[in-house]
Design an enzyme around this catalytic site. Structure first.
Site, PDB file in Angstrom:
ATOM      1  N   SER A 205       0.414  -1.251   0.225  1.00 15.34           N
ATOM      2  CA  SER A 205       0.167  -0.327   0.406  1.00 15.34           C
ATOM      3  C   SER A 205       1.090   0.957  -0.164  1.00 15.34           C
ATOM      4  CB  SER A 205      -1.424  -0.156   0.818  1.00 15.34           C
ATOM      5  OG  SER A 205      -2.347   0.939   0.834  1.00 15.34           O
ATOM      6  N   GLU A 324      -8.850  -5.314  -4.727  1.00 11.36           N
ATOM      7  CA  GLU A 324      -8.410  -4.067  -4.070  1.00 11.36           C
ATOM      8  C   GLU A 324     -10.005  -3.546  -3.926  1.00 11.36           C
ATOM      9  OE1 GLU A 324      -5.928  -3.655  -3.378  1.00 11.36           O
ATOM     10  OE2 GLU A 324      -3.951  -4.991  -4.170  1.00 11.36           O
ATOM     11  N   HIS A 410      -7.661  -5.542   0.495  1.00  5.85           N
ATOM     12  CA  HIS A 410      -6.935  -5.139  -0.187  1.00  5.85           C
ATOM     13  C   HIS A 410      -5.600  -5.036   1.731  1.00  5.85           C
ATOM     14  CE1 HIS A 410      -3.563  -1.156  -0.721  1.00  5.85           C
ATOM     15  NE2 HIS A 410      -4.040  -1.250   0.949  1.00  5.85           N
TER      16      HIS A 410
END
Length: 516
Positions: A205, A324, A410
């Site tokens: 990330s 995601e 995610h």
């Protein structure tokens, strides 16, 4: 995440922290360190790699670290960097004096490859203390994790700072911290048994976005020989310096500070850190905190750097997860605003990306446009330069979650990369509970096999520059786009992965079209 791509939440896997055992002593340039042993590794925590960025050093490039006499205790983590209050997942101590790193090394290590982890958290929260490097040490790697300045203490521009600081336009203080940590690694890692000529940086990330910027930062060139970006949002444009300065002036004005001279700079540096975090946006609106195209460290966007061939010519892995879009539940639940941007091609898109279901189409378009297609863009750019690049797609879910979860959200890969499945924590997108947490109390053999395979590939990459720990994983070429999918059934190579879907999104991106 940061830049202009919306909110960012770190789906932290629960990486259990090791307890200390017999102390180990190591001598580095700054002095002696007294560490601990656990999980078969020598562990050293809370090692300063730069001076405390406080007082006149707030919003300055990191300065040389302190020295000490006697043995410094290095068995406990130091404080996290100041971050966005109660919303942050880390509730331990916080301080501006936070520029420290941690080392896990095999016992009696010598000349081993090094992996340097950069944590995620939207550039506004997170800490190195959330990650345990024992599995990497177990498998012959010296593992380093680091803290870096976050929020407006880490990414901030104001005319008064630029006019009065010897650092000029530098606005990416968090990235500067990461570079300082890599310089520390180069100078000191041999004391822990690491080889400074074999350093791989990796992150997830915001950490992966950092990796992407470090790949093109002149100051980072030569400090690492490999890179892994997990969910790196490579097409997210950083904020321009002009826009960042306007934001900085607006923040200062809210705090009663005006002007662009020395008095304004001094007043900003005199503010309590709490004043800056109090004015920070919430996690769900943190789209203006993150890398700034300051012309110093970030001289261009990641997209521009790869298009221009300005990225470091080192082997790389780029990848993302199958859901995601878990970061954007409001868009998935209300897909029509996204689909309406497509005009007369709306129905075609719903068919191509969702098999006729609008929510599924929106989820897949977000996932593919924000992460998976940018991964392919980066790998293709490396291939054009003759640089080895590998892409992956993580779609695995534990069996208990498959009936209720759309895909791997995610951060869902973290427990597998770190091979720590003693307690798996995953963010699950179930109805209104998109960011609720589900715990899997006991890993199954299937879970363990995926973790072993993925972790082995990361270790193999650090050791050889090729992620072939779990089998044949082909590199990108100028004529093919193979992807290694870590999914149910085990790792599988997917030739020309989702080619039509990605080609359409690439064309939309190049045409300056809708950003999903």
């Amino acid at each position: 995440m940061g830049g202009n791509i919306g909110p960012a939440l770190l789906a932290i896997a629960a990486l259990a922290l090791a307890g200390p055992g017999q102390a180990q002593n190591v001598h580095i340039a700054q002095g002696e360190l007294a560490g601990a042993t656990a999980d078969g590794a020598a562990i050293f925590k809370d090692i300063p790699y730069a001076a405390a960025p406080v007082g006149d050093l707030r919003w300055r490039a990191p300065q040389p670290p302190p020295r000490w006499s006697g043995a410094r205790q290095a068995s406990d983590f130091g404080p996290a960097c100041i971050q966005a209050g109660a919303e942050a997942p880390h509730h331990g101590s916080q301080s501006e004096d936070c520029l420290t790193l941690n080392v896990w090394a095999p016992l009696k290590a010598r000349d081993l490859p090094v992996m340097v982890w950069i944590h995620g958290g939207g550039f506004i929260f997170g800490t190195a203390a959330q990650y345990n490097g024992a599995a990497f040490a177990r498998d012959g790697v010296v593992f380093v994790s680091l803290n870096y300045r976050l929020g407006r203490l880490g990414f901030f521009a104001h005319p008064a700072l630029a006019k009065t600081s010897p650092d000029g336009d530098l606005a990416n203080f968090g990235l500067a911290d990461q570079i300082a940590a890599l310089k520390w690694v180069r100078a000191n890692i041999r004391a822990f048994g690491g080889d400074p000529r074999r350093v791989t940086i990796f992150g997830e990330s915001a950490g992966a976005m950092s990796v992407n910027y470090l790949l093109s930062a002149p100051q980072a060139r030569g400090l690492f020989q490999g890179a892994i970006a997990e969910s790196g949002f490579a097409r997210a444009d950083g904020e321009t310096l002009a826009a960042a300065r306007k934001d900085g002036e607006a923040v200062a004005a809210k705090l009663g500070i005006s002007g662009d001279g020395a008095n304004a700079a001094a007043a900003l540096r005199a503010l309590p850190a709490s004043a800056l975090t109090a004015t920070a946006p919430s996690i769900l609106a943190a789209n203006r905190i993150g890398p700034i195209i300051d012309g110093v460290i970030a001289r261009e966007t990641v997209t521009q750097a790869f298009a221009n061939g300005d990225q470091a010519p080192v082997p790389a892995i780029f990848g993302g997860n199958s859901y995601e879009a878990s970061l954007f539940p409001f868009l998935v639940d209300n897909p029509e605003p996204i689909l309406a941007r497509l005009g007369r091609r709306r129905d075609q898109a719903v068919t191509l990306y969702g098999g006729g279901d609008a929510k599924t189409a929106a989820a897949n378009m977000i996932t593919l446009s924000q992460v998976i297609e940018p991964d392919r863009m980066q790998a293709r750019a490396d291939a054009r330069r003759g640089v080895p690049a590998y892409t992956y797609y993580f779609s695995y879910l534990p069996a208990a979650l498959r009936p209720e979860v759309i895909g791997a959200g995610h951060g869902g890969e973290l427990a597998y990369v770190f091979d720590r499945l003693t307690k798996v924590t995953l963010h699950i997108p179930e109805g209104a509970r998109y960011l609720g947490v589900a715990e899997i109390p006991a890993a199954t053999p299937e879970d363990q096999a995926i973790a072993a395979a993925m972790h082995a590939d990361w270790v193999a990459f650090a050791k050889t520059g090729r992620p072939n720990g779990a089998g044949a994983w082909p590199a990108e070429t100028t004529t093919s786009d193979p992807v290694m999918e870590f999914g149910v059934g085990g790792p599988t190579v997917r030739p020309d992965f989702k080619k039509l879907q990605l080609d359409v999104l690439e064309a939309v991106s190049k045409a300056g079209g809708a950003s999903f």
